[in-house]
Design an enzyme around this catalytic site. Sequence first.
Site, PDB file in Angstrom:
ATOM      1  N   HIS A  75      39.908  -2.855   8.005  1.00  0.00           N
ATOM      2  CA  HIS A  75      39.041  -1.665   7.970  1.00  0.00           C
ATOM      3  C   HIS A  75      37.841  -1.762   8.886  1.00  0.00           C
ATOM      4  CE1 HIS A  75      40.864   0.272   4.393  1.00  0.00           C
ATOM      5  NE2 HIS A  75      41.197  -0.972   4.109  1.00  0.00           N
ATOM      6  N   LYS A 127      26.275   3.222  12.223  1.00  0.00           N
ATOM      7  CA  LYS A 127      26.463   4.642  11.903  1.00  0.00           C
ATOM      8  C   LYS A 127      25.321   5.502  12.460  1.00  0.00           C
ATOM      9  CE  LYS A 127      29.006   3.523   7.619  1.00  0.00           C
ATOM     10  NZ  LYS A 127      30.328   4.176   7.772  1.00  0.00           N
ATOM     11  N   LYS A 137      36.626  15.003   4.886  1.00  0.00           N
ATOM     12  CA  LYS A 137      36.244  15.826   3.727  1.00  0.00           C
ATOM     13  C   LYS A 137      35.411  17.019   4.176  1.00  0.00           C
ATOM     14  CE  LYS A 137      36.235  11.541   1.239  1.00  0.00           C
ATOM     15  NZ  LYS A 137      35.454  10.316   0.944  1.00  0.00           N
ATOM     16  N   THR A 148      35.990   8.725   6.650  1.00  0.00           N
ATOM     17  CA  THR A 148      36.782   9.639   5.826  1.00  0.00           C
ATOM     18  C   THR A 148      35.917  10.817   5.372  1.00  0.00           C
ATOM     19  OG1 THR A 148      36.361   8.102   4.016  1.00  0.00           O
ATOM     20  CG2 THR A 148      38.565   8.060   4.983  1.00  0.00           C
TER      21      THR A 148
HETATM   22  C1  26Q Z   1      32.822  -8.684   3.626  1.00  0.00           C
HETATM   23  C2  26Q Z   1      32.439  -9.998   3.558  1.00  0.00           C
HETATM   24  C3  26Q Z   1      31.516 -10.386   2.655  1.00  0.00           C
HETATM   25  C4  26Q Z   1      30.970  -9.433   1.803  1.00  0.00           C
HETATM   26  C5  26Q Z   1      31.342  -8.136   1.849  1.00  0.00           C
HETATM   27  C6  26Q Z   1      32.284  -7.746   2.780  1.00  0.00           C
HETATM   28  C7  26Q Z   1      32.661  -6.338   2.891  1.00  0.00           C
HETATM   29  C8  26Q Z   1      32.512  -5.451   1.838  1.00  0.00           C
HETATM   30  C9  26Q Z   1      32.853  -4.133   1.982  1.00  0.00           C
HETATM   31  C10 26Q Z   1      33.168  -5.869   4.060  1.00  0.00           C
HETATM   32  C11 26Q Z   1      33.516  -4.538   4.207  1.00  0.00           C
HETATM   33  C12 26Q Z   1      33.353  -3.661   3.163  1.00  0.00           C
HETATM   34  C13 26Q Z   1      33.665  -2.257   3.299  1.00  0.00           C
HETATM   35  C14 26Q Z   1      34.133  -1.737   4.402  1.00  0.00           C
HETATM   36  C15 26Q Z   1      34.406  -0.306   4.540  1.00  0.00           C
HETATM   37  O1  26Q Z   1      34.121   0.486   3.662  1.00  0.00           O
HETATM   38  N1  26Q Z   1      34.979   0.081   5.674  1.00  0.00           N
HETATM   39  C16 26Q Z   1      35.278   1.476   5.921  1.00  0.00           C
HETATM   40  O2  26Q Z   1      36.622   1.701   5.527  1.00  0.00           O
HETATM   41  C17 26Q Z   1      36.939   3.067   5.623  1.00  0.00           C
HETATM   42  C18 26Q Z   1      38.327   3.246   5.069  1.00  0.00           C
HETATM   43  O3  26Q Z   1      39.261   2.694   5.928  1.00  0.00           O
HETATM   44  C19 26Q Z   1      36.824   3.556   7.046  1.00  0.00           C
HETATM   45  O4  26Q Z   1      37.047   4.949   7.055  1.00  0.00           O
HETATM   46  C20 26Q Z   1      35.446   3.261   7.600  1.00  0.00           C
HETATM   47  O5  26Q Z   1      35.391   3.577   8.974  1.00  0.00           O
HETATM   48  C21 26Q Z   1      35.124   1.794   7.406  1.00  0.00           C
HETATM   49  O6  26Q Z   1      33.800   1.528   7.802  1.00  0.00           O
END
Ligand code: 26Q
Length: 757
Positions: free
Chosen positions: A313, A499, A604, A600
Amino acid sequence: MTIKTELEAALARRGLDLDTCDDRALLCALTAALREVEKGLPPAGGGRKVYYFSAEFLLGRLLRANLINLGLLEETEALLAAHGRSLAQVEDQEPEPSLGNGGLGRLAACFLDSIASLGLKGDGVGLNYHYGLFRQRLDTGRQVEEADPWLAPESWLLDTGVAFQVPFGDFILTARMYDIEVPGYRNGVCNRLHLFDVEHPAPAPAEGIDFDPTDIPGRLTSFLYPDDSTEAGRLLRLYQEYFMASAGAQLILKELEEGGHSLQELDRWAAVHINDTHPSLVIPELIRLLTERGVDLERAIYLVERTCAYTNHTILAEALEKWPAASLERVVPHLMPILRALDQRAKGHSSDPRTAIWDGEDLIHMAHLDIHYSSKVNGVAELHTEILKNTELRPFYQLYPEKFTNKTNGITFRRWLMGCNEPLSALVTEAIGPDWQRDAGRLEDLLERQGDAAFLERLRAVKGENKRTLARWLRERQGVIVDPESVLDIQIKRLHQYKRQQMNALYAIWKYLRIKEGHTPPRPVTMVFGAKAAPAYTLAKDTIHLLLCLSRIIRSDPQVSPWLNLVMVENYNVTAAEHLVPACDVSEQISLASKEASGTGNMKLMANGAVTLGTLDGANVEISRLVGEGNLYLFGRSADEVISLYQTGGYRSSDYWQKPEVGELVDFLLSPHMLAVGDVESLTRLYKDFLAKDYFMALLDLEDYIAVKEKCLTDYEDRPAWSEKMLVNIARSGFFSSDRTIAEYNRDIWHLDEPGR
Ligand code: 26Q
């Protein structure tokens, strides 16, 4: 059984009746009634079953979503109305399960809805966080984090009685399985989301979101991703990840046995989906469990690789999980021999150090583990997948070209149009009939209404009505006055520098100064922001501070406030989004090109008739192709240009700051005006970042952004032409249905209908 009899029975059991009980009690009774209805529905049948593993499921409220899918919404609304009750008021009592951060978690929730609605056999696997994401309060110019409890004695959660033992280095924990029902859309199917919890969760923290992160047995499921800024916080997350992976893996093997299948057939009956790297330990855990039960190691690896698939992602380096071998050694020592074997085997396939699972610094790369040992790897929008193949994961693409596939994200139109925007849904159904409710692709039928002035005017009227509804909601919720006649320009998403909310803030400064100079816009503009900042992300918090300061300055200036308003919506979450999305005119999707994997919210907002103002990033690329040039506003450097700027180190923000038009806006951060209301430390930090770093190149795109946004606001005044743009956006949004996305996952990755494959 009708909803009426179920509801009356549920009320009677509580000694209540529909005329006199309060909204909270009515919510409990309705929840119980729906759970009874769901109990009678079977899970989807079929051959193979997908287990969608995700550390996040950002569900949002479930009452209305379940009523829609069960086909009971209208009947229930009528029943309540006959007793002088309103569903909207009952719904307002429902705490939102915020078991996710943002896009990734919300995507998982949309996917569960689509899997069930397509009648596919599949369940979610996650963790039962007691507090989910924090609740955000905006207090004297800052974000304050509070615990956000959602579990009530009568929530959607069912105790299944199923439990598994999860072994850690120095203790064993019991994982109890709780389920949330996931009904499909009017198809008589009910799948499940399995949320694992510890047996003896510690009580709520006294205040805020602070707690003892070393109390693993008590705290493992307290919060979603607690604290990443300390060693203890990081370790707790690793405990969480293994807890989910192990309990989920044990569930799969249990169901395999119950189905009368042999372990040797794992890949025929199960598909495991790994949503980002957080559940990656399911790979070694499945191998461990299989080998413990007598499958030989090579065969176990073969089966698991054929079973698993992984979605990436993000390409931001800090989000790619790497665990020190020492941490894994401590939390899951029993997985180390397997990880070592997997690493050696992978090194046999490729000697390129960039593909190592276990690197020279003793870090374990979870994404690398996933790619070596999954059958498929996907990005979440075309551009994102291309960047993965050509840049970030290039050596892997060269190694395994057949594994890579794109799956452009989607959203469930049941929540994001039918559920949140009744006026527009009714108008659409009147225009093209109800088929779009099952097949969002049919929204294209709306294109026949292009040039139909009367219809376009009604479309405008619906948007106007939704803006007035939003204005009322904001006044009641936050005491903020919003002019429903103004242009509603909305940026709602997690706060992150890539962003570029900070670039939007510079636009607000530009607009403020323009109005001070006497250049008033053709109509007032309301800039709306909704965003939470990670508690340890200083610059993100500084940006919230900047926005709140600007809001104050603008509002207290009698020359400017009739023309410009800046609103920060407190505690932006799924519920808030459902209020904001239907009212939006201009959808801000302004990430630095190449950095937003998909987005996403863009989908919406588009589906609800907003026009996108954005960069060619993530799914904006597909939006742009679908609606055509005249129906969105693009600006900024392309992904290719940005990538090459990073490669050459060719961007220096100070070069842009030296341009007087740009410098003036940045310097405003430290103007007496700002310092009179703001915190010098925060504002200086932001100022210095713009000048010395600006890693996400806000100053690079700023002038283009301002120019294109002005063009967009001018075009808004041609109301008939703007209505056409709204129409085309709604009509072309059907591609972004998560039903389409899930059908593609099934066709190319899971093959649920063909267990023999
Ligand atoms: C990673 C390592 C350590 C701690 C936390 C994390 C972590 C936590 C949450 C890394 C990433 C996330 C969340 C990522 C996220 O929400 N990405 C989004 O995913 C969406 C669905 O695919 C995309 O539409 C977005 O572009 C993307 O930013």
